[in-house]
Design a protein around this motif. Structure first.
Motif, PDB file in Angstrom:
ATOM      1  N   ARG A 164       0.825  -1.205   0.000  1.00 24.74           N
ATOM      2  CA  ARG A 164       0.000   0.000   0.000  1.00 24.74           C
ATOM      3  C   ARG A 164       0.861   1.258   0.000  1.00 24.74           C
ATOM      4  O   ARG A 164       0.590   2.224  -0.722  1.00 24.74           O
ATOM      5  CB  ARG A 164      -0.926   0.007   1.223  1.00 24.74           C
ATOM      6  CG  ARG A 164      -1.989   1.098   1.143  1.00 24.74           C
ATOM      7  CD  ARG A 164      -2.662   1.331   2.476  1.00 24.74           C
ATOM      8  NE  ARG A 164      -1.757   1.842   3.476  1.00 24.74           N
ATOM      9  CZ  ARG A 164      -1.315   3.099   3.524  1.00 24.74           C
ATOM     10  NH1 ARG A 164      -1.684   3.973   2.608  1.00 24.74           N
ATOM     11  NH2 ARG A 164      -0.495   3.484   4.477  1.00 24.74           N
ATOM     12  N   VAL A 167       2.400   1.765  -3.504  1.00 27.05           N
ATOM     13  CA  VAL A 167       1.391   2.272  -4.453  1.00 27.05           C
ATOM     14  C   VAL A 167       1.092   3.737  -4.169  1.00 27.05           C
ATOM     15  O   VAL A 167       1.040   4.579  -5.078  1.00 27.05           O
ATOM     16  CB  VAL A 167       0.111   1.418  -4.367  1.00 27.05           C
ATOM     17  CG1 VAL A 167      -1.015   2.061  -5.180  1.00 27.05           C
ATOM     18  CG2 VAL A 167       0.383   0.008  -4.872  1.00 27.05           C
ATOM     19  N   SER A 202      -4.589   4.082  -3.208  1.00 24.60           N
ATOM     20  CA  SER A 202      -3.842   2.982  -2.576  1.00 24.60           C
ATOM     21  C   SER A 202      -4.756   2.123  -1.710  1.00 24.60           C
ATOM     22  O   SER A 202      -4.606   0.897  -1.650  1.00 24.60           O
ATOM     23  CB  SER A 202      -2.691   3.540  -1.745  1.00 24.60           C
ATOM     24  OG  SER A 202      -3.148   4.197  -0.572  1.00 24.60           O
ATOM     25  N   CYS A 205      -6.683  -0.319  -3.880  1.00 22.98           N
ATOM     26  CA  CYS A 205      -5.948  -1.545  -4.224  1.00 22.98           C
ATOM     27  C   CYS A 205      -6.120  -2.607  -3.138  1.00 22.98           C
ATOM     28  O   CYS A 205      -6.309  -3.792  -3.435  1.00 22.98           O
ATOM     29  CB  CYS A 205      -4.469  -1.226  -4.420  1.00 22.98           C
ATOM     30  SG  CYS A 205      -4.112  -0.160  -5.827  1.00 22.98           S
TER      31      CYS A 205
END
Length: 434
Positions: A164, A167, A202, A205
């Motif tokens: 995370r 990203v 993020s 995701c």
């Protein structure tokens, strides 16, 4: 030399085997923090070279206060989950409940703060009032990230936080590039919006991964979460005292001094946090891994202290020697604005490292009330030191008094750490564990 090698190698090998889980999770956390620090460095260097210091400092202060409100409103639910390494089905309901509660409480705290923001500097007040919806979105997203990251660490799946963070860091740069493609001198609000959009993406995701692995989805267990009400309160008071001042410091610099000074301070503060990557990651992993294996807690603590102290000393020296040239790399005006005020900032690394380990020790020993009282008193002293130092001596006075405050705290905390590590106060050999 050979005799020393033969003596130390078996001990080192034994330490590595015992601390394999600690090192693995600390490694993931270190990579996550390193990616965030490196990409954050590029992000703020990029904006510092384009924006005037006042806009840069205002953007940094807004992000700082956003993080502070999310930290206060999340109520340390992530910390609670961090200390629960059970990976059974029941823990997923607890995680879901914690995230939903964090959303509601952080949103409420954010709304209250905006409603009571009349005492802030005019620039910061204008930023919050004119972009309140974007600001509240950032507060809620930050709170979700804190809780979800804590849950991942508690499940000993620190790789999820690493992904995370990577990203988030990459998207910040990508979105900043897109913004600068349309405007070479964006407002501070555009920089804050880029930060929030990358954070939300993020989290998206992680949500996609959770939906794909449906076993991670569970109905929120609010009843189970209520049973930890006392622990939640204890963790939160402790976190407020321990981490609140460091999160709030750039915001306080803006209020006490100015957004222009905060632009320089925030750059130096970001470098200092980068130097704390390994000590912070090891201290966090120490709490999570020792919760699941208390019998080796003292050995893990000794290993963590040695590793963190080495990085703390090296990081402090590096900040002292190279801070001014690095600030000049951000913006040629920064060293002049900083003056001699930030030269000694790096020497707060060792006291901060001691604070991280003190928190982990007191949580493992379930002495959170004692720790919370000490940390909360220390936090008040830090805030007073920042305000008094800033008003009386500018950036130099602020840095000097804050450094004195954190050093005095570490001296008060050190005996508890030494005792938990199995050392006597004369620093003799470790006490055998029963």
């Amino acid at each position: 030399m050979k005799r020393l090698f033969r003596f130390w190698m078996p001990r080192l090998k034994s330490d590595l085997i015992v601390n394999q889980t600690l090192l693995t999770n600390a490694g993931f956390l270190t990579v996550a923090a390193a990616a965030s620090a490196l990409m954050g460095f590029l992000f703020w260097v990029w904006t510092a070279r384009i924006l005037p210091p006042e806009r840069q400092g205002l953007a940094a202060a807004t992000i700082s206060v956003m993080n502070l409100i999310a930290f206060c409103g999340e109520f340390s639910l992530g910390t609670l989950l961090m200390g629960r390494p059970d990976s059974g089905r029941g823990v997923y309901g607890l995680i879901t409940a914690a995230i939903l509660c964090g959303v509601l409480t952080s949103l409420a705290v954010g709304c209250i703060f905006i409603g009571c923001s009349s005492w802030l500097s005019p620039q910061l007040q204008s930023m919050l009032s004119s972009h309140s919806l974007v600001f509240l979105t950032g507060v809620v997203a930050t709170a979700i990230a804190i809780t979800a990251d804590g849950a991942a660490i508690g499940l000993l799946a620190s790789w999820a936080r690493m992904v995370r963070e990577i990203v988030f860091s990459l998207l910040r740069l990508l979105l900043l590039f897109l913004v600068l493609s349309y405007s070479l001198a964006p407002q501070a609000s555009a920089i804050v919006s880029v930060w929030i959009a990358a954070l939300v993406a993020s989290l998206g995701c992680i949500l996609v991964y959770t939906v794909y692995h449906r076993e991670l989805l569970a109905w929120p267990d609010f009843a189970g979460l209520r049973t930890y009400a006392a622990d939640i309160f204890g963790h939160h008071i402790l976190n407020l005292g321990a981490l609140g001042p460091s999160i709030a410091l750039p915001f306080l610099v803006t209020v006490v001094l100015s957004p222009t000074v905060n632009a320089v301070f925030y750059a130096a503060w970001m470098l200092l946090q980068a130097a704390m990557l390994v000590p912070a990651a090891v201290g966090t992993a120490l709490f999570a891994t020792s919760s699941s294996d208390p019998d080796t807690a003292a050995q893990r603590l000794r290993f963590s202290l040695g590793l963190s102290a080495a990085f703390g000393i090296l990081g402090g020296l590096a900040c002292y020697l190279f801070l001014k040239p690095i600030l000049g790399f951000f913006n040629p005006r920064y060293p002049e604005i900083a003056g001699a005020g930030l030269d000694w900032l790096g020497f707060s690394l060792l006291p901060t490292m001691i604070k991280y380990h003190y928190i982990a020790v007191m949580r493992l020993q379930r002495r959170m009330t004692t720790a919370a009282l000490m940390m909360f008193a220390g936090a008040l002293i830090e805030v007073v030191a920042v305000v008094v130092g800033g008003l009386s001596g500018g950036l130099f006075g602020l840095t000097a008094l804050w450094l004195v405050a954190v050093t005095l705290q570490s001296l008060m905390q050190l005996p508890a750490i030494i005792n938990a590590a199995g050392w006597n106060l004369r620093f003799g050999p470790p006490v055998a564990q029963s």
